[in-house]
Design an enzyme around this catalytic site. Structure first.
Site: not given
Length: 498
Positions: A380-381
């Site tokens: 997701h980062g």
């Protein structure tokens, strides 16, 4: 699951509290919009004239989706036309048709550097997959996720691509990592098991058709490779034009609902500005922000995923189901199962189930869960708010597993019935109370993911440090919500058994 032994008046009370609570939250947000406009540091644009209200357009994801559809809507028609002809006259060329369509679209809409990045990722996964090694597939995935972390901070790359193209490429690369992983890991497993017909099933054309399937290419949802290759031939292909049009109408309907809603409920802006949240007069108004953040997030993905699912079903594929309404999910394990079914299948099949089994020790299951959420965090980062969200999700799921083990043990149930003289309904009420206490932090964890650290911390602080009366009323309303969901879930399971 045991039958719920609650009396009729009690059930009416639970649903009544739930309906009144949500209605009050909705009213609080609608009436607060003028106060929000007064304190906002952002000039809200004029909305639709017929609605006579300003529009909250501060959600980047929804804005990006709207811009994407404006740019690509005619390409969806192009995909529909080409693939319909190929499926009718040369169905064996279907994967090649998907590749042709997406290659034409990319060459007409993206810059060379964007095409090069996407092509590099896709081809490296195919080459590594031929080594039949799960370890190499995971190593490649880690390398690409690290590359994407550096890409996000590369201003020159962003300026060269432009904001929208850069956003679309980054999202596309994220989905391509999952698709490449799914293909490579399933190929390695099939090779290890000595499965028949590997060459046909994992052919290069099938891999490209799967990786470059346009309706799910940038917007999702994620489909595992097993869904693309029709592993279960007993399920009929869904290519009915009437069903397809009905799905598109439903997507358009929810898009219209969301467009109207953001004229009157400014929850997207409140997710960015704590001062806008503080204009709400009551604690329950604050909880309305958290609840409707989740509901708007759900509606967004009903629209986005619904579009890809409609096309995939029409093309004869087997996409995952649409997200289930979060207003009917009370166990966070179910949130993972039913909100993004494709992502859940990937995480469970290729990470959790690879590290433990049903009969593994509790410690091994906890470690497997931690490994799963580590991947969720990286994919997701590399952001602190994603880390906090992942950690809270991890702990809440562990607590949920502990509670499930406890409530299904004979010692626990016999103790409640014999020592504390609780009836079947009493045991159900006590279990629902315990479950609702786990649900509260699990639900607020979503605020971190949707709005970031500042708003997430503020709402969590108000929930747990806002006074004993505040927490008592929050617990009661959450308990009623939990009971409502238990009743609905039992009804759904009963219908399935029939």
């Amino acid at each position: 699951m045991e039958k719920l032994r609650l009396n009729k008046n009690e059930i009416i009370l639970y649903f009544g509290v739930y309906v009144v609570y949500v209605s009050y939250q909705l009213w609080s947000l609608i009436t607060a919009r003028h106060k929000i406009l007064a304190v906002a540091q952002y000039e809200f644009p004029e909305g639709w004239s017929i609605l006579n209200s300003r529009k909250d357009d501060t959600n980047d994801e929804f804005y990006a989706f709207t811009e994407y559809i404006k740019q690509y809507w005619h390409w969806y028609i192009f995909h529909f036309a080409i693939c319909s002809v190929i499926r009718t006259y040369q169905p064996k060329w279907q994967s090649l048709g998907y590749v042709l369509v997406t290659c034409v679209i990319l060459s007409c809409t993206m810059k060379l550097i964007s095409i090069a990045l996407i092509s590099s990722l896709v081809m490296t996964y195919y080459l590594v997959a031929q080594l039949h090694s799960k370890a190499y597939v995971w190593l490649l995935s880690l390398l690409w996720m690290i590359v994407m972390i550096f890409m996000k901070s590369n201003n020159m790359l962003q300026e060269n691509m432009g904001y929208m193209e850069f956003h679309n490429v980054m999202v596309t690369l994220c989905w391509c990592i999952l698709r490449g992983c799914s293909y490579g890991l399933q190929l390695a497993k099939s090779h290890a098991n000595g499965d028949d017909d590997i060459e046909r099933k994992y052919a290069f054309a099938n891999f490209l058709g799967y990786s470059l399937y346009f309706p799910c290419f940038t917007l999702g949802p994620f489909m595992g490779y097993h869904r693309y290759t029709h592993s279960d031939e007993n399920i009929p292909m869904k290519c009915n034009i009437n069903v397809f049009l009905w799905h598109i109408v439903r997507v358009a309907f929810w898009w219209l609902v969301l467009e109207i809603a953001i004229h009157f409920i400014y929850v997207h802006y409140m997710a960015l500005d704590i001062e806008a949240i503080k204009v709400l007069d009551t604690k329950f108004g604050l909880y309305a922000v958290g609840y409707f953040m989740g509901q708007f997030f759900f509606m967004h993905y009903i629209i986005v995923y619904g579009l890809g699912i409609a096309f995939a079903q029409y093309d004869g594929l087997r996409p995952p189901k649409k997200p289930r309404c979060i207003g009917l999910i009370h166990r966070y394990s179910d949130m993972w199962k039913y909100f993004d079914e494709g992502l859940y299948e990937f995480l469970f099949t290729h990470i959790y189930a690879e590290l433990c089994s049903k009969h593994s020790s509790p410690l091994r299951k906890i470690i497997s869960t931690a490994a799963t959420f580590s991947f969720v965090f990286l994919w997701h980062g590399h952001y602190w708010y994603v880390f906090v969200w992942s950690v809270l999700n991890f702990f809440c799921l562990v607590l949920e597993k502990v509670l499930k083990t406890l409530t299904t043990s004979s010692m626990y149930n016999n103790g409640l019935r014999e020592k504390f003289r609780l009836s079947e309904a009493g045991v159900q009420r006590f279990n629902a109370f315990l479950g609702s206490q786990i649900f509260i932090p699990a639900a607020f964890s979503n605020c971190y993911f949707i709005s970031g650290l500042d708003v997430g911390n503020f709402l969590m602080h108000e929930a747990y440090l806002g006074g004993w009366w505040n927490y008592l009323t929050l617990s009661f309303c959450t308990y009623c919500f939990y009971q409502c969901c238990e009743i609905v879930m039992n009804k759904r399971l009963k219908d399935i058994r029939r």
